[in-house]
Design an enzyme around this catalytic site. Sequence first.
Site, PDB file in Angstrom:
ATOM      1  N   SER A  38      47.223   4.351  92.017  1.00 15.44           N
ATOM      2  CA  SER A  38      47.832   4.510  93.333  1.00 15.44           C
ATOM      3  C   SER A  38      48.691   5.958  93.176  1.00 15.44           C
ATOM      4  O   SER A  38      48.844   6.480  94.431  1.00 15.44           O
ATOM      5  CB  SER A  38      48.669   3.572  93.720  1.00 15.44           C
ATOM      6  OG  SER A  38      49.646   3.052  92.913  1.00 15.44           O
ATOM      7  N   GLY A  75      45.922   0.281  92.422  1.00 15.48           N
ATOM      8  CA  GLY A  75      45.870  -1.144  91.597  1.00 15.48           C
ATOM      9  C   GLY A  75      45.176  -1.010  90.358  1.00 15.48           C
ATOM     10  O   GLY A  75      45.366  -2.155  89.537  1.00 15.48           O
ATOM     11  N   ASN A 103      50.204  -0.152  86.203  1.00 15.20           N
ATOM     12  CA  ASN A 103      49.911  -1.217  86.797  1.00 15.20           C
ATOM     13  C   ASN A 103      49.926  -2.229  85.324  1.00 15.20           C
ATOM     14  O   ASN A 103      50.236  -3.645  85.695  1.00 15.20           O
ATOM     15  CB  ASN A 103      48.635  -1.322  87.421  1.00 15.20           C
ATOM     16  CG  ASN A 103      48.895  -0.784  88.659  1.00 15.20           C
ATOM     17  OD1 ASN A 103      49.643  -1.091  89.626  1.00 15.20           O
ATOM     18  ND2 ASN A 103      48.060   0.215  89.115  1.00 15.20           N
ATOM     19  N   ASP A 184      58.916   1.148  99.412  1.00 15.95           N
ATOM     20  CA  ASP A 184      58.527   0.090  98.342  1.00 15.95           C
ATOM     21  C   ASP A 184      59.348   0.395  97.061  1.00 15.95           C
ATOM     22  O   ASP A 184      59.221  -0.367  96.211  1.00 15.95           O
ATOM     23  CB  ASP A 184      56.999  -0.117  98.015  1.00 15.95           C
ATOM     24  CG  ASP A 184      56.350   1.042  97.595  1.00 15.95           C
ATOM     25  OD1 ASP A 184      56.938   2.112  97.273  1.00 15.95           O
ATOM     26  OD2 ASP A 184      55.262   1.145  97.675  1.00 15.95           O
ATOM     27  N   HIS A 187      56.155   3.913  94.959  1.00 16.31           N
ATOM     28  CA  HIS A 187      55.171   5.151  95.162  1.00 16.31           C
ATOM     29  C   HIS A 187      55.892   6.349  95.656  1.00 16.31           C
ATOM     30  O   HIS A 187      56.942   6.226  96.643  1.00 16.31           O
ATOM     31  CB  HIS A 187      54.199   4.431  96.209  1.00 16.31           C
ATOM     32  CG  HIS A 187      53.371   3.535  95.722  1.00 16.31           C
ATOM     33  ND1 HIS A 187      53.667   2.349  95.859  1.00 16.31           N
ATOM     34  CD2 HIS A 187      52.351   3.511  94.880  1.00 16.31           C
ATOM     35  CE1 HIS A 187      52.660   1.303  95.297  1.00 16.31           C
ATOM     36  NE2 HIS A 187      51.886   2.297  94.569  1.00 16.31           N
TER      37      HIS A 187
END
Length: 218
Positions: A38, A75, A103, A184, A187
């Site tokens: 991402s 992801g 991830n 969040d 990112h």
Amino acid sequence: MEFLFRVVLRYGAVLLLVNAIIGDAMAAPVRILALGDSLTAGFGLKAEEAFPARLEAALRAEGRDVRVINAGVSGDTTAGGLARLGWALAEKPDLAIVELGANDGLRGLDPQLMRANLDAILKRLKQDRIGVLLAGMLAPANYGPAYQAEFKTAFARLASDHDVVFYPFFLDGIAGDARLNLADGLHPAAKGVDVIVQRILPSVRTLLDRRARPEKKP
């Protein structure tokens, strides 16, 4: 005499065609595959704000004829990147930026497995004679110092083993800075992407220069 004239014309036409083909090939932009998760895909951003688009814009501003291909999938782990590598290579890239591992770290996956996946990716790219910039990642602190150290070391060792350009931490300069990240906290925001691009640019230039440098004869 007439026969000779026709031969000259025919071969002249062939040479013009060959020169045109070679000229087109030389004029083609350098294709850089951005294989990542991402952070590469541009989660939460417009397409033109994502890392590949901003990197391409920065390189073109320097007068470099490049196309940066967004092969980021939100992801994705290193296993996911390896699984879709063949599909990504259908883009026929000249170079690749590999940004994977975030991830794996968030999920607490085995760093040895992550290393094995990245090793397989780098081997395939080398097999296809594609120059590589490997972007490193850091593991979250909640998994403990031993996990963090093994995770971090995996990238440096891979870069050394495969002799690829190495950028130690993809999120350098923006990690933990709320002003440069989305809500969040994971990112990058558009401003954060621009910071990433400016910091990684010297390494990307090295990657491009390596490609331009003629190979030494054995």
